[in-house]
Design a protein around this motif. Structure first.
Motif, PDB file in Angstrom:
ATOM      1  N   PRO A  93       0.797  -1.228   0.000  1.00 30.45           N
ATOM      2  CA  PRO A  93       0.000   0.000   0.000  1.00 30.45           C
ATOM      3  C   PRO A  93       0.831   1.280   0.000  1.00 30.45           C
ATOM      4  O   PRO A  93       0.271   2.372  -0.102  1.00 30.45           O
ATOM      5  CB  PRO A  93      -0.800  -0.113   1.306  1.00 30.45           C
ATOM      6  CG  PRO A  93       0.068  -0.928   2.204  1.00 30.45           C
ATOM      7  CD  PRO A  93       0.825  -1.881   1.322  1.00 30.45           C
ATOM      8  N   GLN A  94       2.148   1.148   0.107  1.00 27.04           N
ATOM      9  CA  GLN A  94       3.011   2.336   0.162  1.00 27.04           C
ATOM     10  C   GLN A  94       3.800   2.543  -1.123  1.00 27.04           C
ATOM     11  O   GLN A  94       3.827   3.643  -1.668  1.00 27.04           O
ATOM     12  CB  GLN A  94       3.970   2.220   1.345  1.00 27.04           C
ATOM     13  CG  GLN A  94       3.287   2.291   2.694  1.00 27.04           C
ATOM     14  CD  GLN A  94       4.273   2.237   3.843  1.00 27.04           C
ATOM     15  OE1 GLN A  94       5.096   1.326   3.924  1.00 27.04           O
ATOM     16  NE2 GLN A  94       4.211   3.203   4.732  1.00 27.04           N
ATOM     17  N   GLU A  95       4.471   1.506  -1.596  1.00 25.15           N
ATOM     18  CA  GLU A  95       5.272   1.606  -2.819  1.00 25.15           C
ATOM     19  C   GLU A  95       4.450   1.135  -4.007  1.00 25.15           C
ATOM     20  O   GLU A  95       3.720   0.153  -3.912  1.00 25.15           O
ATOM     21  CB  GLU A  95       6.539   0.744  -2.703  1.00 25.15           C
ATOM     22  CG  GLU A  95       7.584   1.300  -1.751  1.00 25.15           C
ATOM     23  CD  GLU A  95       8.861   0.478  -1.794  1.00 25.15           C
ATOM     24  OE1 GLU A  95       9.317   0.137  -2.904  1.00 25.15           O
ATOM     25  OE2 GLU A  95       9.378   0.154  -0.718  1.00 25.15           O
ATOM     26  N   GLY A  96       4.581   1.818  -5.129  1.00 18.67           N
ATOM     27  CA  GLY A  96       3.867   1.412  -6.331  1.00 18.67           C
ATOM     28  C   GLY A  96       2.481   2.020  -6.413  1.00 18.67           C
ATOM     29  O   GLY A  96       2.114   2.918  -5.646  1.00 18.67           O
ATOM     30  N   SER A  97       1.681   1.511  -7.368  1.00 22.10           N
ATOM     31  CA  SER A  97       0.411   2.149  -7.744  1.00 22.10           C
ATOM     32  C   SER A  97      -0.820   1.481  -7.157  1.00 22.10           C
ATOM     33  O   SER A  97      -1.943   1.873  -7.483  1.00 22.10           O
ATOM     34  CB  SER A  97       0.279   2.140  -9.280  1.00 22.10           C
ATOM     35  OG  SER A  97       1.421   2.727  -9.876  1.00 22.10           O
ATOM     36  N   PHE A  98      -0.652   0.442  -6.324  1.00 26.35           N
ATOM     37  CA  PHE A  98      -1.831  -0.305  -5.865  1.00 26.35           C
ATOM     38  C   PHE A  98      -2.809   0.575  -5.089  1.00 26.35           C
ATOM     39  O   PHE A  98      -4.023   0.517  -5.312  1.00 26.35           O
ATOM     40  CB  PHE A  98      -1.432  -1.505  -5.008  1.00 26.35           C
ATOM     41  CG  PHE A  98      -2.623  -2.303  -4.542  1.00 26.35           C
ATOM     42  CD1 PHE A  98      -3.158  -3.284  -5.358  1.00 26.35           C
ATOM     43  CD2 PHE A  98      -3.232  -2.054  -3.317  1.00 26.35           C
ATOM     44  CE1 PHE A  98      -4.283  -4.006  -4.961  1.00 26.35           C
ATOM     45  CE2 PHE A  98      -4.357  -2.762  -2.906  1.00 26.35           C
ATOM     46  CZ  PHE A  98      -4.879  -3.748  -3.728  1.00 26.35           C
ATOM     47  N   ASN A  99      -2.296   1.367  -4.165  1.00 23.98           N
ATOM     48  CA  ASN A  99      -3.159   2.183  -3.305  1.00 23.98           C
ATOM     49  C   ASN A  99      -4.126   3.040  -4.127  1.00 23.98           C
ATOM     50  O   ASN A  99      -5.344   3.022  -3.907  1.00 23.98           O
ATOM     51  CB  ASN A  99      -2.293   3.066  -2.404  1.00 23.98           C
ATOM     52  CG  ASN A  99      -3.127   3.993  -1.522  1.00 23.98           C
ATOM     53  OD1 ASN A  99      -3.864   3.524  -0.680  1.00 23.98           O
ATOM     54  ND2 ASN A  99      -3.002   5.292  -1.733  1.00 23.98           N
ATOM     55  N   GLU A 100      -3.582   3.753  -5.092  1.00 27.35           N
ATOM     56  CA  GLU A 100      -4.401   4.638  -5.924  1.00 27.35           C
ATOM     57  C   GLU A 100      -5.392   3.840  -6.762  1.00 27.35           C
ATOM     58  O   GLU A 100      -6.573   4.176  -6.850  1.00 27.35           O
ATOM     59  CB  GLU A 100      -3.486   5.474  -6.840  1.00 27.35           C
ATOM     60  CG  GLU A 100      -4.220   6.476  -7.697  1.00 27.35           C
ATOM     61  CD  GLU A 100      -3.273   7.251  -8.612  1.00 27.35           C
ATOM     62  OE1 GLU A 100      -3.789   8.024  -9.431  1.00 27.35           O
ATOM     63  OE2 GLU A 100      -2.043   7.083  -8.501  1.00 27.35           O
ATOM     64  N   ALA A 101      -4.907   2.749  -7.380  1.00 30.89           N
ATOM     65  CA  ALA A 101      -5.763   1.942  -8.251  1.00 30.89           C
ATOM     66  C   ALA A 101      -6.894   1.280  -7.461  1.00 30.89           C
ATOM     67  O   ALA A 101      -8.045   1.242  -7.913  1.00 30.89           O
ATOM     68  CB  ALA A 101      -4.920   0.882  -8.971  1.00 30.89           C
ATOM     69  N   PHE A 102      -6.568   0.761  -6.281  1.00 29.36           N
ATOM     70  CA  PHE A 102      -7.583   0.103  -5.456  1.00 29.36           C
ATOM     71  C   PHE A 102      -8.672   1.099  -5.056  1.00 29.36           C
ATOM     72  O   PHE A 102      -9.869   0.791  -5.148  1.00 29.36           O
ATOM     73  CB  PHE A 102      -6.926  -0.507  -4.216  1.00 29.36           C
ATOM     74  CG  PHE A 102      -7.887  -1.169  -3.266  1.00 29.36           C
ATOM     75  CD1 PHE A 102      -8.396  -2.433  -3.540  1.00 29.36           C
ATOM     76  CD2 PHE A 102      -8.282  -0.537  -2.089  1.00 29.36           C
ATOM     77  CE1 PHE A 102      -9.293  -3.053  -2.665  1.00 29.36           C
ATOM     78  CE2 PHE A 102      -9.175  -1.134  -1.215  1.00 29.36           C
ATOM     79  CZ  PHE A 102      -9.679  -2.410  -1.501  1.00 29.36           C
ATOM     80  N   CYS A 103      -8.279   2.265  -4.615  1.00 31.49           N
ATOM     81  CA  CYS A 103      -9.260   3.253  -4.164  1.00 31.49           C
ATOM     82  C   CYS A 103     -10.117   3.776  -5.325  1.00 31.49           C
ATOM     83  O   CYS A 103     -11.309   4.051  -5.148  1.00 31.49           O
ATOM     84  CB  CYS A 103      -8.562   4.387  -3.414  1.00 31.49           C
ATOM     85  SG  CYS A 103      -7.859   3.852  -1.827  1.00 31.49           S
TER      86      CYS A 103
END
Length: 216
Positions: free
Chosen positions: A134-144
């Protein structure tokens, strides 16, 4: 039952030798994360014999699907989910088991792929899960973003966080369960807190007992 359960995951097959290494150097693993397919230079695929070995030791299986190198596009997400479902059925995993898409921090990822994974997994009878950073990379933004388009992404999927990573320990020395979460929240019920043990080829994890009860 304790609220948080200790276990491991590995790219290698669970053999008597690897099991002994974990038990002798760490603790008894209550669950073991394993990959559904063989991916060259990444993972050895799970086998029926391996599942039987784990069952004989009383270890639950946490299934992971990683036969993809980026997580972008709705159609690509559908294909990945269908392949994961196929392999889960081939291995006779019971419906209701969560299957975790292995989204590494360096992967390209967008909301469409995440949405497709959840929307394809849901009618299959299996639960959708995401191993992620959830900190590095694009997952956080994409998931939300995916949650904004379909709240089922948040309510119907289980998140397995890779942050923070203080290091591999046995059960007794495991940190207090406190994984990082996406900005929009979610069911973060698993935490890989110890990556790449130098003693055995495993990672160490804590999971919420709500997830443990759903494992095969």
């Amino acid at each position: 039952m304790p609220k948080y359960i200790w276990g491991v995951d590995s790219a290698q097959k669970v053999t008597q030798e690897l099991y002994n290494c974990v038990v002798n150097n760490y603790s008894y693993p209550n669950f073991w994360g394993r990959y559904l397919t063989t991916v060259p230079n990444a993972s050895e695929g799970l086998t029926a014999n391996e599942i039987q070995f784990m069952k004989s030791k009383g270890i639950k299986l946490l299934p992971i699907y990683n036969d993809f190198r980026k997580a972008t596009g709705y159609r690509e997400g559908q294909v990945a989910a269908r392949n994961a479902i196929f392999h889960a059925r081939r291995l006779n995993l019971v419906e209701g088991t969560p299957i975790f898409a292995n989204i590494e921090r360096f992967f390209e990822v967008d909301e469409a792929w995440i949405r497709a994974w959840v929307e394809t997994m849901y009618p299959s009878g299996y639960m959708s899960g995401f191993y992620h950073d959830p900190q590095e990379g694009s997952f956080n933004e994409a998931f939300c973003e995916a949650v904004q388009k379909n709240n089922q992404v948040k309510t119907q999927s289980i998140l397995w966080s890779a942050e923070p990573a203080p290091g591999a320990t046995d059960n007794k020395k495991a940190p207090t369960f406190n994984p990082k979460k996406p900005n929009c929240g979610g069911n973060v019920w698993a935490w890989q807190y110890g990556r790449d043990s130098t003693v055995c080829p495993i990672d160490t994890n804590l999971i919420d007992n709500r997830l443990f009860m759903k494992l095969a």
